[in-house]
Design a protein around this motif. Sequence first.
Motif, short mmCIF file in Angstrom:
data_model
loop_
_atom_site.label_atom_id
_atom_site.label_comp_id
_atom_site.label_asym_id
_atom_site.label_seq_id
_atom_site.Cartn_x
_atom_site.Cartn_y
_atom_site.Cartn_z
N ALA A 247 0.83 -1.21 0.00
CA ALA A 247 0.00 0.00 0.00
C ALA A 247 0.86 1.26 0.00
CB ALA A 247 -0.94 -0.01 1.21
N VAL A 248 1.91 1.23 0.84
CA VAL A 248 2.76 2.42 0.97
C VAL A 248 3.59 2.64 -0.28
CG1 VAL A 248 4.67 3.45 2.27
CG2 VAL A 248 2.80 2.32 3.48
N VAL A 249 4.16 1.56 -0.81
CA VAL A 249 5.00 1.68 -2.00
C VAL A 249 4.17 2.16 -3.20
CG1 VAL A 249 6.30 0.36 -3.72
CG2 VAL A 249 6.77 0.06 -1.29
N GLY A 250 2.99 1.60 -3.35
CA GLY A 250 2.14 2.00 -4.47
C GLY A 250 1.64 3.42 -4.35
N GLY A 251 1.38 3.83 -3.14
CA GLY A 251 0.89 5.18 -2.92
C GLY A 251 -0.43 5.17 -2.17
N LEU A 252 -0.38 5.62 -0.91
CA LEU A 252 -1.60 5.67 -0.12
C LEU A 252 -2.49 6.79 -0.64
CD1 LEU A 252 -0.05 5.28 3.42
CD2 LEU A 252 -1.51 3.64 2.29
N GLY A 253 -3.78 6.61 -0.47
CA GLY A 253 -4.69 7.67 -0.89
C GLY A 253 -4.83 7.78 -2.38
N THR A 254 -4.60 6.67 -3.10
CA THR A 254 -4.89 6.63 -4.53
C THR A 254 -5.65 5.34 -4.79
OG1 THR A 254 -2.87 5.42 -5.05
CG2 THR A 254 -2.73 7.80 -5.12
N VAL A 255 -6.41 5.34 -5.87
CA VAL A 255 -7.17 4.13 -6.20
C VAL A 255 -6.25 3.09 -6.83
CG1 VAL A 255 -9.08 3.19 -7.55
CG2 VAL A 255 -9.30 5.42 -6.47
N TRP A 256 -5.34 3.56 -7.69
CA TRP A 256 -4.51 2.63 -8.45
C TRP A 256 -3.20 2.28 -7.76
CZ3 TRP A 256 -6.53 -0.11 -12.22
CH2 TRP A 256 -7.72 0.36 -12.81
N GLY A 257 -2.85 3.03 -6.74
CA GLY A 257 -1.61 2.76 -6.00
C GLY A 257 -1.49 1.32 -5.55
N PRO A 258 -2.54 0.74 -4.94
CA PRO A 258 -2.46 -0.64 -4.49
C PRO A 258 -2.17 -1.62 -5.63
CG PRO A 258 -4.37 0.42 -3.53
CD PRO A 258 -3.79 1.40 -4.49
N VAL A 259 -2.70 -1.35 -6.81
CA VAL A 259 -2.44 -2.23 -7.94
C VAL A 259 -0.96 -2.19 -8.30
CG1 VAL A 259 -3.05 -2.76 -10.33
CG2 VAL A 259 -4.77 -1.77 -8.80
N LEU A 310 2.94 5.95 -7.21
CA LEU A 310 1.97 6.51 -8.14
C LEU A 310 1.77 8.02 -7.97
CD1 LEU A 310 0.44 5.20 -10.43
CD2 LEU A 310 -1.54 5.09 -8.96
N PRO A 311 1.54 8.51 -6.74
CA PRO A 311 1.38 9.96 -6.59
C PRO A 311 2.63 10.73 -7.00
CG PRO A 311 0.61 8.84 -4.64
CD PRO A 311 1.32 7.81 -5.47
N SER A 312 3.81 10.18 -6.70
CA SER A 312 5.05 10.89 -7.04
C SER A 312 5.20 11.00 -8.55
CB SER A 312 6.26 10.16 -6.46
OG SER A 312 6.17 10.12 -5.06
N ILE A 313 4.97 9.89 -9.23
CA ILE A 313 5.08 9.93 -10.69
C ILE A 313 3.99 10.82 -11.26
CG2 ILE A 313 4.89 8.53 -12.79
CD1 ILE A 313 6.05 6.19 -11.06
N GLY A 314 2.79 10.70 -10.69
CA GLY A 314 1.66 11.51 -11.15
C GLY A 314 1.93 13.00 -11.03
N SER A 315 2.49 13.41 -9.88
CA SER A 315 2.68 14.85 -9.71
C SER A 315 3.83 15.33 -10.60
CB SER A 315 2.94 15.19 -8.24
OG SER A 315 4.15 14.64 -7.81
N ARG A 316 4.78 14.44 -10.89
CA ARG A 316 5.85 14.83 -11.81
C ARG A 316 5.29 15.08 -13.21
NH1 ARG A 316 10.87 11.56 -9.45
NH2 ARG A 316 10.23 12.59 -7.53
N LEU A 317 4.36 14.20 -13.61
CA LEU A 317 3.71 14.39 -14.91
C LEU A 317 2.91 15.69 -14.92
CD1 LEU A 317 2.39 10.83 -15.83
CD2 LEU A 317 4.23 12.10 -16.92
#
Lengths: 328, 254
Positions: A247-259, A310-317
């Motif tokens: 959960a933490v690695v994928g990104g907490l507080g995102t829908v797709w992070g867990p995937v 996911l959030p880190s990559i997302g915010s970079r985009l």
Amino acid sequence: MNRPTFGYAVAALAAAASFAVPLMLDRSQLTIFILLGTAVIVTTGLSLLMGYAGQVSLGQGSFYAVGAYTAGLMAVHGLPTLLGLAAAPVLAAALAALVGVPLLRLRGHYLAFATLAVQLILLSLVGQFEFTGGDIGLRGIPQLGVGDATLIDPLAYAYVTLAAAALVLLVTRNLIKSRPGRGLRALASTEVAAESAGVPVGRYKLAVFSLSAAYAGLAGGIYAFYLGYISPGSFPVLLSVQFVVMAVVGGLGTVWGPVVGATLITLLVQALNSLGTMPGMPAYAPDVLSYAVYALLLILVLLFMPRGLLPSIGSRLEDRRAISPTRS
Amino acid sequence: MLQTDRISRSFGGVFAVRDVSLSIAEGELRGIIGPNGAGKSTLFNLITGHLRPDHGGLTYRGRRIDRASPHHRASLGISIVFQGARLFRGMTVLENVMVGAHTWTRHGFWSGALRLPRYWREEHRIRDRAKAAVDRVGLAPWAGRYAESLPLGHQRRLQIARALCAQPKLLLLDEPASGLRAEERQQVARVVRQLHREGLTMMLVEHDVGFVTGLADRVTVLDLGEVIADGTPEEIREDERVIAAYLGEGAADA
């Protein structure tokens, strides 16, 4: 492309890929795929609980176990397997609602340790009772099926898992964009202000805890039917830790992070497992390697991408195509 | 609208609020002033339900609310703008305000997760009302921004919008202008004045006496948890005890 369209495109692509992938896998790879799917289901619930509602659980494996034992025991006693699969999330949620009443008064580390304790207690109880098969476990769980038609093919299980994961992701996505979802996200920041805005904080915390447990229970049910054998050893504390890391690695507080998190960790653990079981490696190598990789990954992610991949990559985009019309 | 009947609350044997009896009339804007530690915030916490009184009771619109939880009191129409900025991080300005709609909507986990008809019925209304509230406080251009990224003055107005989205009958404002620049204070004052004109009952706690006396119909002065004066802003400014206890000798000269 605006955001929603982009999101739907990614979702459609992911759905198409995950639908096609099982067709190309052999039997042992399908097992990994199914385990990955169940991990996605559990981690999605955990991410909802931790990321959106701000409550920690280090005992998600216990609800996974409750689901597995519920489904397994009902099936072993001759009840319809589909009923068992349906009862798995219900019983897991019921247990969460029960222990949640005292537990959710705790916060942060205290809540984490209390949920961990729940799992330890549960495992030792399951190991003691005769009807659960004790430490030896429960064998000969029938295959999932309706009437005489049973699922034997791992490919069929892969699609059952896929459908369950899709359902769980959809429910989660819907929930966070609704009244109760906003209430959960609000209480994660400040319970006092959330209460004064009309959010029934206690009831919501219990509900989200139960929902995350229901996800884990559903995954546990699938797991029991697929493997046909469960024991207390199938649900070690490390499993709960693994869900948290995913959960933490994928990104907490995102829908797709867990995937993302579950896929990455599952594949990594598999790779390390094959490395650890190579000829010439000591017997403890697989264990050591998997512990080490959790620790290392967690440290690396928290250091360099504290919000998760996911959030880190997302915010970079987003920075790249950022238009901030209101920056004065 | 609201009566407090000799409410008291102490912490570790020290009274934070002692025998405070207030009566707030419908449509009134009541200022509450007092030096640090006078019990202003404790009084608000007793009204919102985050604290329980040791003695005394609260009557709101004719009924006792002593035992009601904070979220229940919110749904009865008591809203608060907290001191500082208690925002919901990771949520946009609009989403923050939408949380306020909890008080007059019902749909729960099932309806939300499964998108049942009740969700659709309520969601549009929530969004519309929240947009209207964001507009009212002049934050429309920031509606899509994350709440925590706003400057403090905007965050205060965001809190006011969130409280308004709850459709309050009694609005508590806990130091809404503290720490703000002059221009931001004016914006907050303008919103408060407008709401007063529309007949919303409000209680305003402020450190800055000028800010309160410029807005309030009546002012209650607290010191060490007790009411030491109560009257129109003019009366309060003249009151000897108030000047002694709160404004100090220097302020009286100035």
